[in-house]
Design a protein around this motif. Structure first.
Motif, mmCIF file in Angstrom:
data_model
loop_
_atom_site.group_PDB
_atom_site.id
_atom_site.type_symbol
_atom_site.label_atom_id
_atom_site.label_comp_id
_atom_site.label_asym_id
_atom_site.label_seq_id
_atom_site.Cartn_x
_atom_site.Cartn_y
_atom_site.Cartn_z
ATOM 1 N N VAL A 7 0.742 -1.215 -0.326
ATOM 2 C CA VAL A 7 0.145 -0.269 0.188
ATOM 3 C C VAL A 7 0.851 1.180 -0.527
ATOM 4 C CG1 VAL A 7 -1.478 1.245 1.192
ATOM 5 C CG2 VAL A 7 -2.272 -0.780 1.013
ATOM 6 N N MET A 8 1.776 1.550 0.995
ATOM 7 C CA MET A 8 2.367 2.746 0.793
ATOM 8 C C MET A 8 4.157 2.813 -0.290
ATOM 9 S SD MET A 8 1.566 4.107 3.085
ATOM 10 C CE MET A 8 -0.303 3.861 4.368
ATOM 11 N N THR A 9 4.252 1.246 -0.762
ATOM 12 C CA THR A 9 5.855 1.646 -1.362
ATOM 13 C C THR A 9 5.359 1.597 -2.520
ATOM 14 O OG1 THR A 9 6.642 1.535 0.521
ATOM 15 C CG2 THR A 9 8.012 1.309 -1.226
ATOM 16 N N ILE A 10 4.968 -0.327 -2.838
ATOM 17 C CA ILE A 10 4.831 -0.559 -3.606
ATOM 18 C C ILE A 10 3.733 0.543 -4.992
ATOM 19 C CG2 ILE A 10 4.045 -2.710 -5.518
ATOM 20 C CD1 ILE A 10 5.243 -4.286 -3.638
ATOM 21 N N TYR A 46 -3.001 5.761 4.296
ATOM 22 C CA TYR A 46 -2.404 5.953 5.818
ATOM 23 C C TYR A 46 -3.129 6.605 6.616
ATOM 24 C CZ TYR A 46 2.592 7.078 5.460
ATOM 25 O OH TYR A 46 3.722 6.930 4.606
ATOM 26 N N LEU A 47 -4.922 6.472 6.242
ATOM 27 C CA LEU A 47 -6.122 6.598 7.364
ATOM 28 C C LEU A 47 -6.542 5.547 7.706
ATOM 29 C CD1 LEU A 47 -8.175 9.432 7.751
ATOM 30 C CD2 LEU A 47 -10.099 8.314 5.941
ATOM 31 N N PRO A 48 -6.385 4.205 7.385
ATOM 32 C CA PRO A 48 -7.073 3.436 8.628
ATOM 33 C C PRO A 48 -5.942 3.255 9.165
ATOM 34 C CG PRO A 48 -6.638 2.573 6.088
ATOM 35 C CD PRO A 48 -6.329 4.216 5.930
ATOM 36 N N TRP A 49 -5.111 3.141 9.893
ATOM 37 C CA TRP A 49 -3.803 3.825 10.556
ATOM 38 C C TRP A 49 -4.012 4.785 11.517
ATOM 39 C CZ3 TRP A 49 -2.716 1.278 6.102
ATOM 40 C CH2 TRP A 49 -1.849 -0.036 5.770
ATOM 41 N N SER A 63 0.993 12.157 10.732
ATOM 42 C CA SER A 63 2.042 12.202 10.842
ATOM 43 C C SER A 63 3.474 12.214 9.231
ATOM 44 C CB SER A 63 3.895 12.793 11.940
ATOM 45 O OG SER A 63 4.303 11.094 11.929
ATOM 46 N N MET A 64 3.231 11.288 8.691
ATOM 47 C CA MET A 64 3.902 10.892 8.159
ATOM 48 C C MET A 64 1.876 11.188 6.477
ATOM 49 S SD MET A 64 6.439 10.005 8.342
ATOM 50 C CE MET A 64 6.460 8.886 6.436
ATOM 51 N N MET A 65 0.342 11.286 6.483
ATOM 52 C CA MET A 65 -0.304 11.342 5.967
ATOM 53 C C MET A 65 0.122 12.919 5.693
ATOM 54 S SD MET A 65 -4.473 10.573 6.626
ATOM 55 C CE MET A 65 -5.270 11.533 5.568
ATOM 56 N N ILE A 66 0.266 13.859 6.480
ATOM 57 C CA ILE A 66 -0.672 15.131 6.133
ATOM 58 C C ILE A 66 0.523 15.599 5.476
ATOM 59 C CG2 ILE A 66 -0.944 17.674 6.832
ATOM 60 C CD1 ILE A 66 -1.891 15.986 10.345
ATOM 61 N N PRO A 67 2.194 15.703 5.663
ATOM 62 C CA PRO A 67 2.757 16.684 4.326
ATOM 63 C C PRO A 67 3.041 15.624 3.774
ATOM 64 C CG PRO A 67 4.236 15.528 6.710
ATOM 65 C CD PRO A 67 2.436 15.313 6.690
ATOM 66 N N GLY A 68 2.405 14.208 3.198
ATOM 67 C CA GLY A 68 2.469 13.296 1.939
ATOM 68 C C GLY A 68 1.733 14.217 1.256
ATOM 69 N N LEU A 69 0.504 14.784 1.385
ATOM 70 C CA LEU A 69 -0.598 14.497 0.779
ATOM 71 C C LEU A 69 -0.488 15.838 -0.101
ATOM 72 C CD1 LEU A 69 -3.815 14.940 3.336
ATOM 73 C CD2 LEU A 69 -3.662 14.036 1.091
ATOM 74 N N PHE A 70 0.601 16.644 -0.323
ATOM 75 C CA PHE A 70 0.618 18.538 -0.470
ATOM 76 C C PHE A 70 2.352 17.875 -1.208
ATOM 77 C CE2 PHE A 70 1.344 19.167 3.017
ATOM 78 C CZ PHE A 70 2.780 19.985 3.866
ATOM 79 N N ALA A 71 3.356 16.839 -0.908
ATOM 80 C CA ALA A 71 4.290 16.905 -0.960
ATOM 81 C C ALA A 71 4.768 16.702 -2.925
ATOM 82 C CB ALA A 71 5.275 15.162 -0.623
ATOM 83 N N GLY A 72 3.639 15.834 -3.762
ATOM 84 C CA GLY A 72 4.102 15.502 -4.879
ATOM 85 C C GLY A 72 3.698 17.222 -5.569
#
Length: 467
Positions: free
Chosen positions: A25-28, A51-54, A402-411
Motif C-alpha cells: 500500500v505504502m511503497t509498491i 495512511y488513514l486506516p492506520w 504525521s506522515m499522512m499530512i505532509p505526504g498529501l501535498f509533497a508531490g
C-alpha cells in the motif's frame, strides 16, 4: 484449552503477512502509479490518504476484542487482503485502472490495519511472557523480511516481467499482483491450520449471550456483571471515551500540546521526503530524477535502504538502552534530519554509479533508523500510566498522521519547485524537528536497561492482577 503448537510454526509467517500488505500500500503503489503515468502530485495525494486506516484504527480496535475471536479476525483479514491483491491485479489492465486499483488498495489498507490489531493481540494471548520476549526479535525480523520481499524482490520481479513481455507495464504488474494473491491465499490456508486455538481467545458477545440464556433457563435473575452483547459494547464505548479523555489530560495543557506537536512534527522532513524520494529515484533524467529501473530500485531502496534502516534502528535501541533516551536525544535528532542532504547532492550531481546511489540511500536510511528510535521511545514514554496500551495505540495514530499530512501535498510542492529546490526545502524544514524537540521533557532515567526492566515487571504484574 490452548492446543500447543510451536510458535515457530506461526509467529514468523504471521508477521510476514502483517508486513507485506503495508509495504504494498505504502511503497509498491508508488512505483506502480509512476510507471502507469500519474504525476507526482497525484501519486503522493492518492497514496497518502491510504495512511488513514492506520490513523483511525483505534476507533474500531475495541470491536476486534469483543466481536469474534482474534484468531478469526487474523485469518479473515488475510483472506480479505488476498482478495484485495487479486482485485488490484484484475483492475490494472482495464480502462478503470486508477479507480479500481485505488478501491482495492483502500480495502487492503483497512484489512491490513485490522489485521495488525488482531495479530498483535493474538501474539500476546497465544504466547506466555517468556515466549513473547523470546520471539519479539523474530517477529521484527520477519516484518523486515516482508518489507525487503515487497519493496525489493516484487518490484524487481515486475521489472523483469516487463522485459520478458516487451515492456507491457500493466500486464507485468498484473501478473506480479496475481502472484502475491496466491501467496496470501497460501498464508490464509496455513494460518487456518497453524494458529493455535487459545482458551482465552473468546467472542465476548457470544459469551455474554450464552450466560444470559443459561441464567434465564434456570429462572434466575441476571447479575449486573453478566452483561449482554449490547451492554459489552456500551461498556467498551464508555471505556474508550475515558481512554481518549485521559490521553489528552494526563499532562498539564502546555506539556500535552508540546507532546502532540512533537508527535506530529518530529518527522515532518521525512513525511515530505518519504514518497518523493522514491519517485526521484525512478523518475527520468529529463524530469530531474535518477532514472532507475524497477530492478535497480528494488536493490537500492527495497534492499540496501531497508538493511540500513534496520541496522540504524538496532544501534539506536542499543544506545538508548545503555544510556537512556535523554542522553541520545540530540544525536538522534541530528541522525534523522541531516543525512537528508544526500538527496540534495544526488539531485544536483545525478550520479550514474549505482554504488554511489546505494551508499547515499544507505546513509540516509541508517540515520533515519537511528533517529526514529527517539520518536518511538517518546511514544512509549508518553503512554506510561493507566491505559498504557490504549494510549500507545493513540500515539501510533498520531505517528501515521504525521506522515499522512505532509505526504498529501509533497508531490505538488515538488512539481512546483523541482527536485533540487524541493530537497533544499526539506533540509530547511529540519529546523522544525529541532524546535519541537527542544521543548519536550524526558526523565533522564527513561530508556535505560534497569528502568526498562522495572517498567516491564510492573506491566507484567499489572497484567497478572487484571487476569
Amino acid at each position: 484449552m490452548n492446543y500447543k503448537k510451536s510458535p515457530w510454526a506461526w509467529v514468523p509467517s504471521l508477521y510476514f503477512a502483517e508486513g507485506l500488505p503495508y509495504v504494498a500500500v505504502m511503497t509498491i503503489s508508488l512505483v506502480l502509479y509512476k510507471q502507469l503515468g500519474l504525476s507526482n502530485a497525484q501519486i503522493t495525494f492518492y497514496t497518502s490518504w491510504l495512511y488513514l486506516p492506520w490513523v483511525i484504527k483505534p476507533l474500531w480496535s475495541p470491536l476486534v476484542d469483543i466481536i469474534k475471536t482474534k484468531r478469526w479476525w487474523v485469518v479473515t483479514m488475510q483472506l480479505l487482503i488476498g482478495a484485495a491483491f487479486g482485485g488490484v491485479a484484475f483492475t490494472i489492465p482495464t480502462s478503470f485502472w486508477l479507480q479500481g486499483s485505488l478501491c482495492f488498495f483502500w480495502l487492503m489498507a483497512f484489512a491490513s490495519a485490522t489485521h495488525d490489531i488482531a495479530a498483535d493481540g493474538f501474539y500476546m494471548i497465544g504466547l506466555d511472557q517468556h515466549d513473547q520476549a523470546w520471539f519479539v526479535g523474530i517477529r521484527s525480523t520477519f516484518y523486515r523480511i516482508a518489507t525487503i520481499f515487497g519493496q525489493g524482490l516484487l518490484v524487481a520481479l515486475a521489472g523483469n516481467l516487463q522485459v520478458l513481455f516487451r515492456y507491457s507495464i500493466p500486464y507485468s504488474w498484473s501478473l506480479m499482483f496475481y502472484g502475491v494473491t496466491g501467496i496470501f491465499i497460501a498464508l490464509w490456508l496455513w494460518h487456518s491450520y497453524a494458529l493455535p486455538r487459545v482458551e482465552t481467545d473468546t467472542d465476548a458477545t457470544q459469551t455474554a449471550a450464552s450466560t444470559e440464556a443459561h441464567t434465564l433457563s434456570n429462572g434466575d435473575a441476571i447479575l449486573p456483571s453478566e452483561q449482554t452483547g449490547s451492554d459489552a459494547l456500551r461498556s467498551i464505548w464508555h471505556e474508550f471515551v475515558g481512554v481518549v479523555k485521559t490521553f489528552f489530560t494526563k499532562m498539564p495543557l502546555r506539556e500535552t500540546i508540546i507532546a502532540l506537536l512533537f508527535m506530529l512534527l518530529y518527522r515532518m522532513p521525512e513525511g515530505l521526503l518519504a514518497k518523493v524520494s522514491a519517485l526521484f529515484l525512478i523518475d527520468s533524467h529529463g524530469a530531474g530524477g535518477l532514472g532507475l529501473s524497477p530492478q535497480e530500485y528494488g536493490l537500492v531502496q527495497g534492499t540496501v535502504g531497508i538493511v540500513g534502516l534496520t541496522l540504524g534502528g538496532i544501534l539506536g535501541g542499543m544506545a538508548a538502552g545503555r544510556d537512556g533516551l535523554k542522553r541520545w536525544l540530540w544525536p538522534m535528532v541530528c541522525a534523522i534530519t541531516l543525512p537528508d542532504i544526500v538527496y540534495v547532492y544526488m539531485s544536483y550531481a545525478l550520479p550514474e554509479s549505482l554504488m554511489v546511489v546505494n551508499l547515499c540511500v544507505f546513509f540516509e536510511q541508517f540515520g533515519y533508523g537511528f533517529g526514529f528510535t527517539a520518536y518511538m521511545l517518546y511514544l512509549i514514554y508518553y503512554s506510561q500510566g493507566d491505559y498504557k496500551t490504549s494510549h500507545y495505540a493513540l500515539c501510533t495514530a498520531f505517528m501515521a498522521l504525521s506522515m499522512m499530512i505532509p505526504g498529501l501535498f509533497a508531490g505538488a510542492l515538488q512539481q512546483w519547485v523541482g527536485y533540487r529546490h524541493f530537497f533544499l526545502i526539506v533540509m530547511l524544514l529540519c529546523a522544525v524537528t529541532f524546535i519541537v524537540t527542544a521543548y519536550i521533557k524526558i526523565d533522564p532515567k527513561f530508556g535505560k536497561k534497569e528502568e526498562t526492566s522495572k517498567m516491564k515487571n510492573e506491566e507484567s504484574s499489572k497484567m497478572k492482577n487484571e487476569e
